[in-house]
Structure formats: C-alpha cells, structure tokens
Design an enzyme around this catalytic site. Structure first.
Site, short mmCIF file in Angstrom:
data_model
loop_
_atom_site.label_atom_id
_atom_site.label_comp_id
_atom_site.label_asym_id
_atom_site.label_seq_id
_atom_site.Cartn_x
_atom_site.Cartn_y
_atom_site.Cartn_z
N GLY A 34 0.80 -1.22 0.00
CA GLY A 34 0.00 0.00 0.00
C GLY A 34 0.84 1.27 0.00
N ASN A 94 -7.29 4.17 9.42
CA ASN A 94 -6.65 3.03 10.07
C ASN A 94 -6.76 3.05 11.59
OD1 ASN A 94 -4.97 5.31 9.27
ND2 ASN A 94 -3.29 4.30 10.36
N GLN A 107 -7.42 0.04 4.47
CA GLN A 107 -8.13 -0.46 5.65
C GLN A 107 -9.58 -0.85 5.36
OE1 GLN A 107 -7.05 -1.42 8.46
NE2 GLN A 107 -4.98 -0.57 8.47
N SER A 126 -4.07 -3.28 -0.29
CA SER A 126 -2.90 -4.01 0.19
C SER A 126 -3.30 -5.42 0.60
CB SER A 126 -2.30 -3.26 1.38
OG SER A 126 -1.35 -4.06 2.03
N ALA A 127 -2.41 -6.38 0.33
CA ALA A 127 -2.74 -7.79 0.61
C ALA A 127 -2.71 -8.14 2.09
CB ALA A 127 -1.77 -8.70 -0.15
N HIS A 128 -1.72 -7.62 2.81
CA HIS A 128 -1.48 -8.13 4.16
C HIS A 128 -2.50 -7.65 5.18
CE1 HIS A 128 0.49 -4.83 6.57
NE2 HIS A 128 0.63 -4.32 5.37
N THR A 159 11.11 -7.48 -11.15
CA THR A 159 10.59 -8.84 -11.28
C THR A 159 9.40 -9.02 -10.34
OG1 THR A 159 12.84 -9.57 -11.75
CG2 THR A 159 11.23 -11.27 -11.23
N CYS A 182 2.41 1.71 11.76
CA CYS A 182 3.49 2.22 10.92
C CYS A 182 4.20 3.39 11.56
CB CYS A 182 2.95 2.65 9.58
SG CYS A 182 2.38 1.24 8.65
#
Lengths: 382, 382
Positions: free
Chosen positions: A72, A150, A178, A198-200, A236, A322
């Site tokens: 993110g 968040n 979020q 965001s994935a996590h 990559t 964060c």
C-alpha cells in the site's frame, strides 16, 4: 511458542491458510521469472494474470486497471508522485487524517513547486464539508481522501466526494487499504480515479498491493526499468505474493458481509464494556469499520497500557503501527481536535477473522483489571 | 509436473531449501507487523535486525548501511532518484550496458533538468577507459557502473573506478545484483558509495533487495510514509522475504568460492561445445562471471532457438529476462558494437547451484541437434 491473543488486525493479519496453500508452490518448484519466455516463466505469467483477474473482480475493476506494487505504501507513493511528475506543479489536497504514506509523498512534492493543503475533519473524524468545498474551490490538481481511517475506522463518503472532485477537475485518489475486506469496495461505483489496496491487511501476504487506476490517467513510474506492469512498475514480479493477494481478495469478498456482521457484534460488546470502565471511544458517532475501536481512558497512558496488556497476553496498538516508532500522539486524533494529553492515552483494538467472543470477553476483563490497577497507582501517586 | 532443465539462473533462482525453511514460520504463526510494539511485532523486528546483520556481513558492510527494499529495481531507482532529488540538477553518467532499472530512472531525471550521459564499452563489453575519463572530466554528480553484466557476465573493475570517481567528486553506485554469490562483493573494498543487491538471484525469495549506502549520502525516500528503514524506505517490512534474504546471503557467501570453481568448469565445457558447433561467444576475452554464457549462431534466430530448446526441455533466455517482453535486440550487445542482426540471434545460458555436468552435456547435445536442423531448414529455404 507464546501466542498472545491478536487484537491488532488493522496493523497486519495472519496469512489465511488457503492463501498460504496457494502461495507455497510458487516458493517451491514454480520459481520462474514471469518475464522469461520458457515454461517456468510462462507458468509465473499465467499465475499473475489469474491473480490480477481475481483482484480486479473483488474490486469491481477491469484487470488492465490493476497495477501490482510491493504494498500500500508504494501504491500511494506511485499515485501521488507518478501523477504529479507529468503535470505542471499545482495544488495537492488531502484529508488531515491520511496515512503518512499519502501525506509524506505529497509533502515531498513541494520540492518540485507543488503546494499542499490539508482538508480538515470534524470532531468525529469525518471530512469537514465546508473545508472540503473550500479546498476544491482552490482547484487542486490531485486530491486524496481515504475510504476508512486506520486508527478510528471512520468511513468517508468517497462516492459523493468523487462527484465533487470530478466537477472541480481534480484527480481523486482513495486509500482503501483499511476498507478492503471490511466494507464494500467497488472501484466503479466509488467513481474515484485511483484506489490503493494491500494484501497483508486482508489475510494475504506482505509484499503485495495494488494501485487500481483509471486508464485515462498518465503516470510516471516510481520504479522504472524492465517495463513490467505496463511500464508503470518495473521489477521482477513477486509471484507468490501476487498469487496470495489474488486468493485473499477473492476470500475477502466472499466472506465480507458475514464477517462484518459478526465482528460488529463483538465490537459493540467490547465498546459497551470499555465505556463501563470509563473509556472514551473516539468517533463513536460516526460510520466506522465494523472491527475497529479506538479509545482512551483519562489519566492512563496508552503506551503503558499496551505494554501491560502485552504482558497479560493481548496484542493491540497504541497508535497506527506504521508510526508507532514515533512517540508523537496520533495525528488523526489531533486533527479531530482531541487534546494531545488525551491522544497520548489512545489504544486501538482491531478485530479480525480469528477473533472470538471469548477473546473479546477476556480482553475486556483484563482491561478492566489493568485500568483499575493503573488508576489506583495514579491515586496513590497523587 | 513437467520440469525442464533450468539454465536461466541469471533471471531468477529457485529458493534454496534452507531459505524456504527459514521463511515459513514468518508465513505462519509469526505474522506481526515489525512496527508493532507487542510480542508479534517485536519478534518480527528482531528477525529483521538479524537478517540485516547477515546481509551486511556477507557484503562487508555495517548493518546500519543496509536499506531493505522490494528488490534490485527498487534499490537502483531509490539510489538514482533519491540522491538526485536532494541535489541541484547536474550530470548523471552510467555505462551503456546498465540494466534498464538504472538507465530508465536516470532518463526520468531529465524532466528535472538533469543531463544523462552513457559511458561507452569496448567490443568485449568492458568500460572504455578513454570514455570513462572523458565522462569524469564532465564532472558528473552521480555515476553508476554495474559490477557484472546480466547478459554477458562481464565484470568491471569497480574498485579502480571508485578511486577515479571519488577523485572527480562523483557519487559512485554499482549494481551488484548479478555479481552477488558469483564473485566476491565487498562494499568496503569496492569503495563505492552505494551498492544494489537482490535476494532472488542468489537462492533467496522475490520481494527483497537492498541498497547498501554510505551514510554520508543524503537520500530522499522513493517510498515515503511510516518512516521504516531509517526513513529511507517506508512500508510494512516484508519479514519473510527479508529473513530469507539474510539466510540466502549467508549461504551464498559460504558457498561462493567452491560453486564458482565448479560452475566455471561446466561453463568452459559448455563453451567448448558451443564453439565446435559454430557459435560465437560474446565477451569471451573478458573477465566474466563463472556461470554465464552469452552466444549466437550466425543465421539462427535466438527466439526461435529458445522456443525449440524450451520444447526440448531446456529453459534458457534469448535476452535479459526483464526486457524479454521487448523484441529489441540486446542493448548490451549493441553497445559492444555487435550488429543488430547478430544480436537478434543471441542466447543466454546461465548456470547455478542446481546445474550438473549431465545437464550441460544434455544441453550441448540438444543444442547441436537443433542448430543442425535449423541450418538445414535455412539451407532448404535458400
């Protein structure tokens, strides 16, 4: 292994077992570079295409609108710096409660001649309507307003804002990191030009996120090079993480309504208990995420309480993860007009898929006990 | 599953089993956000610290000089754009054979008033000494020269260049992505100001790389936000990938000398066989990586041969993987003065830890057979 009760799902989430399962082959025999033309490369490319389709479907976007990034923070930086790089310097406006990964890249633009403007929020953490209008009247080129905060979990009516922003000729971006998995997130119906996910935060892995991007926007890449992601994000591709992100999006979309219902019941129960023990719940009067409680107890330091809860076996946050290396009080609370003294006492509990009614009950009991102890200590100290 | 013989180790590598083992707990019960203050967060933070120490030790650097990023492309972009952002626009010089993730960010700087200059290489792919001196005489602020080329494997004497660059007052960066694990890479003895490395080229995972950075350099973050990595790279750390990177660095350092010896024997054998069958080996007269052979056969198209080899069960590359979506001939070969027609025939075979003498022998036999078939076809077509 000591496994405290995890109540910090807004900071990050455990990998969903199905996501992990889907990722493992890509950490094993399927190790190709997706740009390679041989069998290993083609397998990786096909997996990325499939993941892109899953992420797009979960977000009501077209696969070609999904630009994968490392997370993110990168996606937010990519949007802000990428769009600004191709425009004449102008005004960038964002809500005062944006995550640092929106505010900081915006501030960096000042070096290139941009002006930044924060848009005020009210005492509940909702965008101040008058200031929103005033900001648009200043003709910003770029505007960013998060879908869900968040810390407080407060939701903004981004779909309505999008109409205003479009009428004012601004590119509107929304940080939905979020929001995803907790409320409906549909790129088309939100009407924004760009969206960050965001994935996590949704049971997916660290290392994957996406910028969903209206193709009429031109963007300079933040990471330039080999030309991956339509030239918008070189490097990559992290195949395992992208594959996991795709599965996590699909699962989150399928489970969202039931989970939101279940968690909001637990959240309400928790809040009742917190209020009984003298806590103030921030943004209680606002539409919020179903899983988030941000609160404080007068005279008790949030850091101290988090440390005590940690030792008692509960993992929760004193501020947004964060920035928790930073002892400053929450900028979200300060923007809401909360006194610095009160803000320093803030504690965030965020529930998730693994949270049970028992977890919440045990947390509430421990919280009550610890705050009583701390209050008595304070009383003695006086 | 169909598992062709993998001869494309410069594109990416399979995860080393020990690396995978070290990563798995971080994809399971150890899922904390490293910025969180509770038990889960502290575990993640400790794991990152340990990985940073391992990476630093393998590179002869101090842990505080290691800035983790999502990979080599990001680290290269971070250095070039990050340093440039805090300087007055000037000249940036880089070798003509740099990876696109060095050349492209440098070119992007032109928008901010920078001038770019390529430094020529000779027919063997080595930096042209006269042009190197001429470039330094133009007083570049930033210079970037890769330690080993991804296609030819050619090594540059970066330690010697560092002395020149320092004398000329330039910041010298070296992309060591392909060098790491194959030749000695020591930050201190190279004497550069910054060095880029990547995990997935050395048996580590996709999703982790690092910029090793002399602390006297000031750098604006590419990804700004929560302030991770000393404020130089924000975003929740990809703990599993970073842990894997640390282990991969340690293993690569321990195994390097033996592996280099083993692979250079196989490489020499392969080259003998290729030469017998009419191949031209590029940069054969230059110091090169022990694992890389870049070659062409007159009158045979590289893409066609790669496709035929793929069907015959061998995975190799027709150009650098990152740009192989691009049908342009290798910019490295063009910079070396190779004719576009010849460059289009180029094929790269890169060996690695899993490569056996049998793999090489089988490849050589198949190569001989396929080139004979293709030559006969060409003869018939004429």
């Amino acid at each position: 292994m000591f496994a405290p009760t995890y109540l910090d799902w807004n900071a990050t989430t455990p990998l969903d077992p199905a996501v992990r399962e889907a990722m493992l082959p890509w950490l094993d025999a399927r190790y190709g570079n997706a740009s390679s033309r041989h069998e290993y490369g083609r397998q990786a490319r096909a997996a990325i295409d499939e993941a892109r389709a899953r992420v797009a479907a979960a977000l009501g976007a077209h696969p070609t609108e999904v630009v994968f990034a490392s997370g993110g923070s990168e996606a937010n930086n990519l949007f802000i710096k990428g769009v600004a790089a191709l425009m004449k310097p102008g005004l960038i406006a964002y809500s005062a409660i944006e995550h640092p990964c929106v505010r900081e890249p915006a501030r960096q633009l000042r070096r290139q001649g941009w002006t930044v403007r924060e848009i005020a929020v009210d005492g509940q953490g909702r965008l101040d309507v008058a200031d929103w209008r005033a900001a648009l009247a200043e003709r910003p080129a770029i505007v960013s307003v998060m879908l869900a905060n968040n810390e407080t979990g407060v939701l903004q009516d981004v779909a309505a804002l999008a109409g205003d922003a479009r009428a004012a000729g601004a590119w509107l971006h929304s940080d939905a990191v979020q929001a995803l998995g907790k409320i409906a997130v549909d790129f088309r119906s939100l009407g924004v030009h760009a969206l960050t996910v965001s994935a996590h935060k949704i049971g997916g892995p660290l290392g994957a996120g996406a910028l969903v991007l209206d193709k009429q926007l031109e963007l300079a890449p933040l990471i330039a090079g080999g030309g991956q992601e339509r030239g918008l994000r070189s490097g990559t591709e992290n195949v395992a993480a992208i594959v996991g992100f795709g599965v996590a999006c699909e699962l989150a979309a399928a489970r969202r309504e039931d989970e939101a219902q279940r968690l909001s019941v637990l959240r309400d129960e928790l809040e009742r208990s917190l209020l009984e023990h003298g806590a103030t719940v921030f943004s209680a009067g606002s539409a919020r995420l179903p899983n988030t409680v941000f609160f404080a107890v007068d005279g008790i330091d949030g850091e101290t309480l988090v440390a005590k809860l940690d030792r008692a076996g509960f993992a929760c946050a004193s501020g947004s993860a964060c920035s928790s290396a930073n002892p400053e009080p929450s900028h979200t609370l300060l923007a809401m007009g909360v006194a610095a003294q009160t803000a320093r006492g803030a504690l965030r509990v965020s529930l998730g898929r693994g949270t049970t009614a028992d977890d919440v009950a045990r947390f509430a009991a421990t919280f009550a006990q610890l705050t009583n102890e701390l209050k008595n200590l304070t009383a003695v100290a006086v």
